[in-house]
Design a protein around this motif. Structure first.
Motif, PDB file in Angstrom:
ATOM      1  N   ASN A  65       0.905  -1.154  -0.166  1.00  0.00           N
ATOM      2  CA  ASN A  65       0.208  -0.442  -0.207  1.00  0.00           C
ATOM      3  C   ASN A  65       0.921   1.128  -0.064  1.00  0.00           C
ATOM      4  O   ASN A  65       0.493   1.838   0.507  1.00  0.00           O
ATOM      5  CB  ASN A  65      -0.484   0.642   1.156  1.00  0.00           C
ATOM      6  N   ALA A  66       1.550   1.016  -0.981  1.00  0.00           N
ATOM      7  CA  ALA A  66       2.664   2.653  -0.919  1.00  0.00           C
ATOM      8  C   ALA A  66       3.325   2.706  -2.043  1.00  0.00           C
ATOM      9  O   ALA A  66       3.611   1.842  -3.186  1.00  0.00           O
ATOM     10  CB  ALA A  66       3.970   2.625   0.141  1.00  0.00           C
ATOM     11  N   VAL A  67       3.207   3.587  -2.812  1.00  0.00           N
ATOM     12  CA  VAL A  67       4.378   4.219  -3.895  1.00  0.00           C
ATOM     13  C   VAL A  67       4.558   5.568  -4.346  1.00  0.00           C
ATOM     14  O   VAL A  67       4.929   6.069  -3.160  1.00  0.00           O
ATOM     15  CB  VAL A  67       2.618   4.383  -5.220  1.00  0.00           C
ATOM     16  N   ASN A  68       5.557   5.726  -5.565  1.00  0.00           N
ATOM     17  CA  ASN A  68       5.768   6.839  -5.437  1.00  0.00           C
ATOM     18  C   ASN A  68       7.413   7.546  -4.571  1.00  0.00           C
ATOM     19  O   ASN A  68       7.257   8.322  -3.429  1.00  0.00           O
ATOM     20  CB  ASN A  68       5.026   8.242  -5.660  1.00  0.00           C
ATOM     21  N   GLY A  69       7.899   6.156  -3.642  1.00  0.00           N
ATOM     22  CA  GLY A  69       8.946   6.881  -2.941  1.00  0.00           C
ATOM     23  C   GLY A  69       9.775   7.740  -2.956  1.00  0.00           C
ATOM     24  O   GLY A  69      10.389   7.418  -4.422  1.00  0.00           O
ATOM     25  N   SER A  70      10.851   8.040  -1.785  1.00  0.00           N
ATOM     26  CA  SER A  70      11.812   9.087  -2.176  1.00  0.00           C
ATOM     27  C   SER A  70      12.485   8.514  -0.936  1.00  0.00           C
ATOM     28  O   SER A  70      12.085   8.965   0.417  1.00  0.00           O
ATOM     29  CB  SER A  70      12.099  10.595  -2.666  1.00  0.00           C
ATOM     30  N   TRP A  71      14.157   9.214  -0.588  1.00  0.00           N
ATOM     31  CA  TRP A  71      14.657   8.645  -0.150  1.00  0.00           C
ATOM     32  C   TRP A  71      14.707  10.052   0.765  1.00  0.00           C
ATOM     33  O   TRP A  71      14.673  10.764   0.451  1.00  0.00           O
ATOM     34  CB  TRP A  71      16.536   8.547  -0.428  1.00  0.00           C
ATOM     35  N   SER A  72      14.809   9.745   2.301  1.00  0.00           N
ATOM     36  CA  SER A  72      15.160  11.299   2.791  1.00  0.00           C
ATOM     37  C   SER A  72      16.728  11.601   2.546  1.00  0.00           C
ATOM     38  O   SER A  72      17.628  10.548   2.305  1.00  0.00           O
ATOM     39  CB  SER A  72      15.285  11.428   4.128  1.00  0.00           C
ATOM     40  N   PRO A  73      17.025  13.150   2.418  1.00  0.00           N
ATOM     41  CA  PRO A  73      18.915  12.878   2.353  1.00  0.00           C
ATOM     42  C   PRO A  73      19.847  12.407   3.310  1.00  0.00           C
ATOM     43  O   PRO A  73      20.748  12.214   2.435  1.00  0.00           O
ATOM     44  CB  PRO A  73      18.774  14.319   2.835  1.00  0.00           C
ATOM     45  N   ASP A  74      18.908  11.737   4.160  1.00  0.00           N
ATOM     46  CA  ASP A  74      19.968  10.912   4.750  1.00  0.00           C
ATOM     47  C   ASP A  74      19.867   9.253   4.621  1.00  0.00           C
ATOM     48  O   ASP A  74      20.591   8.686   5.116  1.00  0.00           O
ATOM     49  CB  ASP A  74      20.290  11.400   5.977  1.00  0.00           C
ATOM     50  N   GLY A  75      18.821   9.123   3.727  1.00  0.00           N
ATOM     51  CA  GLY A  75      18.520   7.847   3.076  1.00  0.00           C
ATOM     52  C   GLY A  75      18.602   6.584   4.576  1.00  0.00           C
ATOM     53  O   GLY A  75      18.113   5.886   4.683  1.00  0.00           O
ATOM     54  N   LYS A  76      18.102   7.875   5.241  1.00  0.00           N
ATOM     55  CA  LYS A  76      17.339   6.457   6.953  1.00  0.00           C
ATOM     56  C   LYS A  76      15.771   6.655   6.414  1.00  0.00           C
ATOM     57  O   LYS A  76      15.287   6.073   7.410  1.00  0.00           O
ATOM     58  CB  LYS A  76      17.664   7.425   8.312  1.00  0.00           C
ATOM     59  N   ARG A  77      15.015   7.583   5.865  1.00  0.00           N
ATOM     60  CA  ARG A  77      14.122   7.246   6.185  1.00  0.00           C
ATOM     61  C   ARG A  77      13.040   7.547   4.968  1.00  0.00           C
ATOM     62  O   ARG A  77      14.065   7.863   3.629  1.00  0.00           O
ATOM     63  CB  ARG A  77      13.164   8.246   6.928  1.00  0.00           C
ATOM     64  N   ILE A  78      12.118   6.967   4.225  1.00  0.00           N
ATOM     65  CA  ILE A  78      11.587   6.889   2.313  1.00  0.00           C
ATOM     66  C   ILE A  78      10.898   7.720   2.914  1.00  0.00           C
ATOM     67  O   ILE A  78       9.390   7.472   3.849  1.00  0.00           O
ATOM     68  CB  ILE A  78      11.284   5.307   2.263  1.00  0.00           C
ATOM     69  N   LEU A  79       9.758   8.832   2.283  1.00  0.00           N
ATOM     70  CA  LEU A  79       8.862   9.755   2.075  1.00  0.00           C
ATOM     71  C   LEU A  79       7.495   8.844   0.570  1.00  0.00           C
ATOM     72  O   LEU A  79       8.604   8.290   0.072  1.00  0.00           O
ATOM     73  CB  LEU A  79       9.078  10.796   1.955  1.00  0.00           C
ATOM     74  N   PHE A  80       6.585   8.570   0.585  1.00  0.00           N
ATOM     75  CA  PHE A  80       5.512   7.456   0.060  1.00  0.00           C
ATOM     76  C   PHE A  80       4.111   8.071   0.271  1.00  0.00           C
ATOM     77  O   PHE A  80       3.757   9.000   1.008  1.00  0.00           O
ATOM     78  CB  PHE A  80       6.053   6.258  -0.131  1.00  0.00           C
ATOM     79  N   GLU A  81       3.481   7.530  -0.819  1.00  0.00           N
ATOM     80  CA  GLU A  81       1.790   7.689  -1.016  1.00  0.00           C
ATOM     81  C   GLU A  81       1.707   6.806  -0.510  1.00  0.00           C
ATOM     82  O   GLU A  81       1.327   5.735  -0.899  1.00  0.00           O
ATOM     83  CB  GLU A  81       1.500   8.708  -2.256  1.00  0.00           C
ATOM     84  N   SER A  82      -0.037   6.676   0.063  1.00  0.00           N
ATOM     85  CA  SER A  82      -0.341   5.627   0.215  1.00  0.00           C
ATOM     86  C   SER A  82      -1.992   5.858   0.195  1.00  0.00           C
ATOM     87  O   SER A  82      -2.375   7.061   1.012  1.00  0.00           O
ATOM     88  CB  SER A  82      -0.467   5.006   1.233  1.00  0.00           C
ATOM     89  N   ALA A  83      -3.106   4.987  -0.325  1.00  0.00           N
ATOM     90  CA  ALA A  83      -4.934   5.735   0.825  1.00  0.00           C
ATOM     91  C   ALA A  83      -4.778   4.362   1.024  1.00  0.00           C
ATOM     92  O   ALA A  83      -6.042   4.132   0.873  1.00  0.00           O
ATOM     93  CB  ALA A  83      -5.113   5.243  -1.297  1.00  0.00           C
ATOM     94  N   ARG A  84      -3.867   4.018   2.230  1.00  0.00           N
ATOM     95  CA  ARG A  84      -4.118   2.914   3.113  1.00  0.00           C
ATOM     96  C   ARG A  84      -5.299   3.103   3.622  1.00  0.00           C
ATOM     97  O   ARG A  84      -5.719   2.136   4.392  1.00  0.00           O
ATOM     98  CB  ARG A  84      -3.118   2.156   3.773  1.00  0.00           C
ATOM     99  N   LYS A  85      -5.696   4.374   4.304  1.00  0.00           N
ATOM    100  CA  LYS A  85      -6.877   4.418   5.061  1.00  0.00           C
ATOM    101  C   LYS A  85      -7.816   5.493   4.261  1.00  0.00           C
ATOM    102  O   LYS A  85      -8.873   6.337   4.633  1.00  0.00           O
ATOM    103  CB  LYS A  85      -6.241   6.152   6.478  1.00  0.00           C
ATOM    104  N   GLY A  86      -7.628   5.289   3.195  1.00  0.00           N
ATOM    105  CA  GLY A  86      -9.125   5.400   1.762  1.00  0.00           C
ATOM    106  C   GLY A  86      -9.173   6.569   1.320  1.00  0.00           C
ATOM    107  O   GLY A  86      -8.793   6.736   0.112  1.00  0.00           O
ATOM    108  N   ASP A  87      -8.254   7.564   1.595  1.00  0.00           N
ATOM    109  CA  ASP A  87      -7.941   8.954   0.526  1.00  0.00           C
ATOM    110  C   ASP A  87      -6.534   9.167   0.119  1.00  0.00           C
ATOM    111  O   ASP A  87      -5.596   8.719   1.312  1.00  0.00           O
ATOM    112  CB  ASP A  87      -8.891   9.804   0.184  1.00  0.00           C
ATOM    113  N   LEU A  88      -5.899   9.214  -0.691  1.00  0.00           N
ATOM    114  CA  LEU A  88      -4.344   9.826  -0.624  1.00  0.00           C
ATOM    115  C   LEU A  88      -3.538  10.800   0.212  1.00  0.00           C
ATOM    116  O   LEU A  88      -3.963  11.176   0.393  1.00  0.00           O
ATOM    117  CB  LEU A  88      -3.486  10.107  -2.212  1.00  0.00           C
TER     118      LEU A  88
END
Length: 160
Positions: A65-88
């Protein structure tokens, strides 16, 4: 002869696009890994987010339930989109796939997030105040203090 030459040009362009895309994706995280989404067309935030080495080895599932990921500048976290709770909405997750955290909670679409170079903020597009289009917002990397930057009649998007 013309068809052969055209085939060589098209193939060369395809290789260039592939190499450029992979290089941009892997270098942005400073950890050498490439993020990619595996989904069906128009899946609206449903799919799978993977990390892989640039040579094609080491494919690891980061989250469903995750798409369009991008790394944080330090590579420790990932930002992504999800509709797992209904809307994006926008979420973050540790690079190892642990501790998903929802960052946006508005009704509507929050998508196409991008970290600031220092990782302290995230720019994104949303229709939360503009049902007929999209505006650009910025918020702290923990999801607090969202601020609308544009007031479009149509579409303002793809912040970087």
């Amino acid at each position: 002869m013309r068809q052969a030459m055209l085939a060589v040009v098209v193939l060369s362009a395809a290789v260039l696009v592939s190499v450029t895309t992979a290089g941009a994706s892997s270098s942005s995280g400073r950890n050498g890994r490439v993020l990619f989404s595996e989904t069906y067309q128009y899946a609206y935030g449903s799919g799978f987010l993977y990390a892989i080495n640039p040579n094609g080895s080491g494919r690891v599932l980061i989250s469903g339930n995750a798409v369009n990921g991008s790394w944080s500048p330090d590579g420790k976290r990932i930002l992504f989109e999800s509709a797992r709770k209904g809307d994006l909405d926008l979420w973050t997750i540790n690079a190892d796939g642990s501790f998903p955290k929802e960052l946006t909670f508005s009704v509507g679409i929050d998508q196409d997030g991008a970290y600031s170079p220092d990782g302290s903020q995230i720019a994104f597009e949303s229709n939360r105040n503009n049902p007929s289009g999209m505006d650009i917002f910025v918020m702290n990397a923990d999801g607090t203090s969202p601020k609308r930057l544009t007031d479009a009649q149509g579409f303002n998007g793809d912040p970087a």
